[in-house]
Design an enzyme around this catalytic site. Structure first.
Site: not given
Ligand code: THU
Length: 162
Positions: A62, A64, A73, A75, A112, A115
């Site tokens: 991920n 941010e 994300c 994925e 999520c 994704c």
């Molecule tokens: N996140 C992912 O990378 N993948 C997911 O399937 C769920 C959430 C990340 C997004 C954000 O950077 C952190 O997790 C918290 O939501």
């Protein structure tokens, strides 16, 4: 009125020792990918490893952003990179895992909705089912065969046809 009940199917394992070599190695690569996640805001590090049908593995994590919605994300970082480099190669499987800086994740992470939608697009694009391998930091491992098991009633390209 008719009630429609959909069934989804998840295989659950107690230990990584129960997984086959390919799945275990993919999960290990996803775990390693959490090391380089950029997650200063959530402190929640997600790693994804994509295995393509040509046996190339692509990892992602991920990313941010101070403007929160601009992040992405793990994925989708991995899948979009795979798709940009190997547009004609179907995805065989994806392993997804997470660890947090301030608590222990004991159950499998679930991707999520966005994704899931992106995974569904890749399945449809290549007409090839994707195997999804999910784990937290510790605890059980879940394996799902085909995105319809995590995203029933998927919106796909057929919905746009007249
Ligand atoms: N996140 C992912 O990378 N993948 C997911 O399937 C769920 C959430 C990340 C997004 C954000 O950077 C952190 O997790 C918290 O939501």
């Amino acid at each position: 009125m008719k009630k429609i009940i959909l069934k989804i199917s998840i295989d659950e394992y107690d230990s990584v020792n129960e997984l086959n070599n390919d799945d275990r190695q993919l999960l290990e690569q996803a775990q390693k990918a959490t090391d380089t996640a950029y997650a200063p805001y959530s402190q929640y590090r997600v790693g994804a490893a994509v295995l393509l049908e040509n046996n190339v593995t692509i990892t992602g994590n991920n990313q941010e952003n101070a403007a929160y919605p601009s992040g992405l994300c793990a994925e989708r970082v991995a899948i979009f990179y795979a798709s940009s480099q190997y547009p004609d190669v179907p995805i065989k499987s994806i392993a997804i895992t997470a660890r947090a800086n301030n608590f222990r994740i004991n159950s499998p992470i679930t991707p999520c909705g966005s994704c899931r939608q992106v995974m569904a697009e890749l399945e449809n694009r290549h007409k090839n089912k994707i195997k999804v391998i999910l784990m937290g930091e510790t605890g059980k491992i879940q394996i799902i065969y085909g995105i319809e098991n995590i995203l029933p009633l998927t919106f796909d390209g057929d919905n746009l046809k007249k």
